[in-house]
Design a protein around this motif. Sequence first.
Motif, PDB file in Angstrom:
ATOM      1  N   GLU A 196     -17.111   3.043  -1.109  1.00 52.21           N
ATOM      2  CA  GLU A 196     -15.634   2.907  -0.626  1.00 52.21           C
ATOM      3  C   GLU A 196     -15.171   4.250  -0.290  1.00 52.21           C
ATOM      4  N   THR A 232     -14.046   5.977   3.017  1.00 54.06           N
ATOM      5  CA  THR A 232     -12.638   6.477   3.021  1.00 54.06           C
ATOM      6  C   THR A 232     -12.604   7.758   3.876  1.00 54.06           C
ATOM      7  N   ARG A 273       0.771  -1.235  -0.070  1.00 53.92           N
ATOM      8  CA  ARG A 273      -0.192  -0.102  -0.100  1.00 53.92           C
ATOM      9  C   ARG A 273       0.774   1.169  -0.092  1.00 53.92           C
ATOM     10  N   SER A 298      -7.358  -1.039   3.950  1.00 52.93           N
ATOM     11  CA  SER A 298      -6.824  -0.037   2.753  1.00 52.93           C
ATOM     12  C   SER A 298      -7.646   1.187   2.956  1.00 52.93           C
ATOM     13  N   ALA A 299      -8.958   1.008   3.201  1.00 49.14           N
ATOM     14  CA  ALA A 299      -9.964   2.172   3.358  1.00 49.14           C
ATOM     15  C   ALA A 299      -9.478   2.924   4.650  1.00 49.14           C
ATOM     16  N   ASP A 315     -13.080  -4.573   8.023  1.00 52.87           N
ATOM     17  CA  ASP A 315     -13.093  -4.860   6.776  1.00 52.87           C
ATOM     18  C   ASP A 315     -12.483  -4.442   5.924  1.00 52.87           C
ATOM     19  N   SER A 316     -11.828  -3.352   5.771  1.00 53.86           N
ATOM     20  CA  SER A 316     -10.953  -3.027   4.757  1.00 53.86           C
ATOM     21  C   SER A 316      -9.845  -1.947   5.518  1.00 53.86           C
TER      22      SER A 316
END
Length: 180
Positions: free
Chosen positions: A143, A147, A24, A67-68, A64-65
């Motif tokens: 998303e 974010t 990332r 990255s988010a 869950d995410s």
Amino acid sequence: MTFGTTVSRDAVTDGEFHAFFERRHAELSRLAYLLTGEPDAADDIAADALLEVWRHWDRVSAADSPSAYARGVVANLCRNRIRKLGRERLGQRGWGTLWRDRAHSTDADVPAVVDVRSALRLVPYRRRACLVLRYAFDLSEQETARTLGISVGTVKSQTARGAAQLAELLRAQPENGGES
């Protein structure tokens, strides 16, 4: 006993975070660059965001995410930087000091890309963030909302308004001294 368990768990955690970092970092740095327009600050912002992710890795890795979450931290850091720079430069030299000298760029940017980047800097932060996340990072409305910590409806309206504003800025650019 517990010492061995702690060391083992820490090694696993370190490995998981390292893998996340490797996957990332470049993406987060690119996001910071697109949101701030500052190539020199982008890596620092991404590093600060990843440090924050590391501090809360147990919670982030269970989300869950992850990255988010990391993109959200980058977006917040960028927003804070833009606000701080605006306050620092208010009344000093005007908007001209907010632009970076393009001569420092090692990219082989075509004029159209430079025009879009310049115009994008004039779009208010929330609209710019929605445009960048939706179109440069190809995130869904959901998303993007997650974010930025805003509703899907806000993402839709800010993206539409931002796209319209960006298009207007690009149409007006040659008239404002882009070409002679």
